[in-house]
Design a protein around this motif. Structure first.
Motif, PDB file in Angstrom:
ATOM      1  N   MET A 120       0.842  -1.202   0.000  1.00  0.00           N
ATOM      2  CA  MET A 120       0.000   0.000   0.000  1.00  0.00           C
ATOM      3  C   MET A 120       0.875   1.249   0.000  1.00  0.00           C
ATOM      4  O   MET A 120       1.736   1.388   0.844  1.00  0.00           O
ATOM      5  N   ALA A 121       0.633   2.124  -0.964  1.00  0.00           N
ATOM      6  CA  ALA A 121       1.439   3.336  -1.081  1.00  0.00           C
ATOM      7  C   ALA A 121       0.987   4.379  -0.060  1.00  0.00           C
ATOM      8  O   ALA A 121      -0.184   4.429   0.316  1.00  0.00           O
ATOM      9  N   ASP A 122       1.943   5.182   0.396  1.00  0.00           N
ATOM     10  CA  ASP A 122       1.597   6.310   1.253  1.00  0.00           C
ATOM     11  C   ASP A 122       0.892   7.359   0.408  1.00  0.00           C
ATOM     12  O   ASP A 122       1.265   7.611  -0.732  1.00  0.00           O
ATOM     13  N   THR A 123      -0.119   7.988   0.987  1.00  0.00           N
ATOM     14  CA  THR A 123      -0.886   9.004   0.275  1.00  0.00           C
ATOM     15  C   THR A 123      -0.724  10.338   0.982  1.00  0.00           C
ATOM     16  O   THR A 123      -0.857  10.410   2.198  1.00  0.00           O
ATOM     17  N   ILE A 182     -17.985   5.767  -6.727  1.00  0.00           N
ATOM     18  CA  ILE A 182     -17.048   6.564  -7.528  1.00  0.00           C
ATOM     19  C   ILE A 182     -15.612   6.243  -7.117  1.00  0.00           C
ATOM     20  O   ILE A 182     -14.724   6.106  -7.970  1.00  0.00           O
ATOM     21  N   GLY A 183     -15.383   6.085  -5.816  1.00  0.00           N
ATOM     22  CA  GLY A 183     -14.050   5.736  -5.347  1.00  0.00           C
ATOM     23  C   GLY A 183     -13.577   4.418  -5.939  1.00  0.00           C
ATOM     24  O   GLY A 183     -12.424   4.292  -6.378  1.00  0.00           O
ATOM     25  N   ASN A 216      -8.852   2.061 -12.017  1.00  0.00           N
ATOM     26  CA  ASN A 216      -7.886   2.631 -12.967  1.00  0.00           C
ATOM     27  C   ASN A 216      -6.605   3.110 -12.302  1.00  0.00           C
ATOM     28  O   ASN A 216      -5.606   3.345 -12.978  1.00  0.00           O
ATOM     29  N   PHE A 217      -6.654   3.318 -10.982  1.00  0.00           N
ATOM     30  CA  PHE A 217      -5.478   3.777 -10.239  1.00  0.00           C
ATOM     31  C   PHE A 217      -5.452   3.007  -8.924  1.00  0.00           C
ATOM     32  O   PHE A 217      -6.229   3.305  -8.014  1.00  0.00           O
ATOM     33  N   HIS A 218      -4.574   2.021  -8.852  1.00  0.00           N
ATOM     34  CA  HIS A 218      -4.614   1.031  -7.769  1.00  0.00           C
ATOM     35  C   HIS A 218      -4.617   1.650  -6.378  1.00  0.00           C
ATOM     36  O   HIS A 218      -5.311   1.181  -5.475  1.00  0.00           O
ATOM     37  N   ASP A 219      -3.813   2.704  -6.163  1.00  0.00           N
ATOM     38  CA  ASP A 219      -3.687   3.296  -4.830  1.00  0.00           C
ATOM     39  C   ASP A 219      -4.599   4.507  -4.619  1.00  0.00           C
ATOM     40  O   ASP A 219      -4.271   5.427  -3.872  1.00  0.00           O
ATOM     41  N   ALA A 220      -5.739   4.498  -5.281  1.00  0.00           N
ATOM     42  CA  ALA A 220      -6.686   5.606  -5.167  1.00  0.00           C
ATOM     43  C   ALA A 220      -7.109   5.825  -3.715  1.00  0.00           C
ATOM     44  O   ALA A 220      -7.135   4.898  -2.916  1.00  0.00           O
ATOM     45  N   CYS A 221      -7.437   7.059  -3.407  1.00  0.00           N
ATOM     46  CA  CYS A 221      -7.910   7.395  -2.064  1.00  0.00           C
ATOM     47  C   CYS A 221      -9.236   8.134  -2.150  1.00  0.00           C
ATOM     48  O   CYS A 221      -9.610   8.661  -3.200  1.00  0.00           O
ATOM     49  N   ILE A 233      -8.880  10.281   5.350  1.00  0.00           N
ATOM     50  CA  ILE A 233      -8.426   9.683   4.096  1.00  0.00           C
ATOM     51  C   ILE A 233      -8.667   8.177   4.156  1.00  0.00           C
ATOM     52  O   ILE A 233      -8.266   7.507   5.105  1.00  0.00           O
ATOM     53  N   TYR A 234      -9.349   7.655   3.138  1.00  0.00           N
ATOM     54  CA  TYR A 234      -9.617   6.222   3.020  1.00  0.00           C
ATOM     55  C   TYR A 234      -8.846   5.656   1.830  1.00  0.00           C
ATOM     56  O   TYR A 234      -8.721   6.315   0.800  1.00  0.00           O
ATOM     57  N   THR A 235      -8.340   4.440   1.992  1.00  0.00           N
ATOM     58  CA  THR A 235      -7.780   3.698   0.862  1.00  0.00           C
ATOM     59  C   THR A 235      -8.446   2.334   0.811  1.00  0.00           C
ATOM     60  O   THR A 235      -9.008   1.870   1.812  1.00  0.00           O
ATOM     61  N   PHE A 236      -8.381   1.712  -0.360  1.00  0.00           N
ATOM     62  CA  PHE A 236      -9.069   0.430  -0.541  1.00  0.00           C
ATOM     63  C   PHE A 236      -8.134  -0.722  -0.196  1.00  0.00           C
ATOM     64  O   PHE A 236      -7.041  -0.837  -0.732  1.00  0.00           O
ATOM     65  N   LYS A 237      -8.586  -1.548   0.730  1.00  0.00           N
ATOM     66  CA  LYS A 237      -7.850  -2.755   1.108  1.00  0.00           C
ATOM     67  C   LYS A 237      -8.694  -3.966   0.704  1.00  0.00           C
ATOM     68  O   LYS A 237      -9.774  -3.801   0.165  1.00  0.00           O
ATOM     69  N   GLU A 238      -8.210  -5.155   0.992  1.00  0.00           N
ATOM     70  CA  GLU A 238      -8.900  -6.377   0.561  1.00  0.00           C
ATOM     71  C   GLU A 238     -10.360  -6.409   1.016  1.00  0.00           C
ATOM     72  O   GLU A 238     -11.241  -6.877   0.306  1.00  0.00           O
ATOM     73  N   THR A 239     -10.608  -5.933   2.227  1.00  0.00           N
ATOM     74  CA  THR A 239     -11.953  -6.039   2.802  1.00  0.00           C
ATOM     75  C   THR A 239     -12.827  -4.815   2.539  1.00  0.00           C
ATOM     76  O   THR A 239     -13.982  -4.783   2.936  1.00  0.00           O
ATOM     77  N   GLY A 240     -12.280  -3.801   1.899  1.00  0.00           N
ATOM     78  CA  GLY A 240     -13.059  -2.598   1.631  1.00  0.00           C
ATOM     79  C   GLY A 240     -12.283  -1.345   1.975  1.00  0.00           C
ATOM     80  O   GLY A 240     -11.071  -1.374   2.159  1.00  0.00           O
ATOM     81  N   TRP A 241     -12.977  -0.240   2.097  1.00  0.00           N
ATOM     82  CA  TRP A 241     -12.347   1.049   2.371  1.00  0.00           C
ATOM     83  C   TRP A 241     -12.013   1.185   3.855  1.00  0.00           C
ATOM     84  O   TRP A 241     -12.853   0.890   4.702  1.00  0.00           O
ATOM     85  N   GLY A 242     -10.809   1.618   4.141  1.00  0.00           N
ATOM     86  CA  GLY A 242     -10.390   1.837   5.524  1.00  0.00           C
ATOM     87  C   GLY A 242      -9.601   3.125   5.649  1.00  0.00           C
ATOM     88  O   GLY A 242      -8.940   3.555   4.695  1.00  0.00           O
ATOM     89  N   THR A 243      -9.666   3.749   6.810  1.00  0.00           N
ATOM     90  CA  THR A 243      -8.967   5.025   7.008  1.00  0.00           C
ATOM     91  C   THR A 243      -7.475   4.792   7.207  1.00  0.00           C
ATOM     92  O   THR A 243      -7.050   3.748   7.672  1.00  0.00           O
TER      93      THR A 243
END
Length: 200
Positions: A1-4, A102-103, A109-114, A134-144
């Motif tokens: 997971m990239a830093d955002t 939308i997220g 299209n952008f793997h590390d989208a937030c 700020i939320y990012t998408f992990k295996e189980t869904g969106w997490g802060t």
């Protein structure tokens, strides 16, 4: 997971959009520099494009907006890397169906989208500290993810938003709804970008 991280310009415009329409839900997209290197460990949202304040989920308008923004991004070496939203209800700062949908589309299209969810209670000149999650998408869904508070950059962001809101700069911001009403309203907000640059 990239830093955002979120640049000063993107940060200010996100909060000015919410401040301009305190009675409405607002949304927009976040732009990052297009990195061909897939191994990058971080990405920075360098700008944002304000979308709507009338109806967030209207697919035809959203498609038109995203096509124009995508063409603009290609010309500038940018990509749509995230999404932001403020809900209509003052006390509601949770992701809803629109934000998730939308997220997720952006994340395809952008793997590390937030996704940035704005806390309406903190969108005022006096209380711009930690004004969104700020939320990012992990295996189980969106997490802060944890935001770094009280760094020199975060303090500069707070001071800049405070100064801009006190001067009424939010009235200068143009979103896609404004553009659809009158094409002379430039959703790139170049004048506002210059105002923000003068904060530093």
């Amino acid at each position: 997971m990239a830093d955002t991280s979120v640049s000063l310009q993107a940060h200010c415009k996100v909060l000015l959009h919410a401040a301009k329409y305190p009675h409405s839900a607002v949304n927009g997209v976040l732009l990052a520099e297009d990195s061909k290197n897939k191994d990058t460990k971080s990405h920075r949202c360098v700008d944002c494009i304000p979308l709507f304040h009338v109806s967030l989920g209207l697919s035809p308008m959203l498609e038109v907006a995203l096509l124009q923004i995508d063409a603009y991004c290609k010309s500038k070496g940018l990509v749509i890397a995230g999404y932001y939203q403020a809900n209509e209800n003052y006390n509601d700062n949770e992701m809803n169906h629109v934000a998730r949908t939308i997220g997720r589309k952006i994340q395809e299209n952008f793997h590390d989208a937030c996704v940035l969810m704005i806390d309406n209670r903190k969108v005022a000149a006096e209380t711009v500290s930690q004004a969104y999650k700020i939320y990012t998408f992990k295996e189980t869904g969106w997490g802060t993810i944890e935001k770094k508070g009280n760094t020199e950059e975060e303090i500069l962001k707070e001071e800049c938003v405070y100064a801009l809101m006190k001067s009424g700069a939010q009235r200068q911001l143009k979103d896609f709804d404004n553009h659809l009403n009158d094409v002379r309203n430039d959703w790139r907000n170049l004048e506002l970008n210059d105002m923000i640059a003068r904060c530093t």
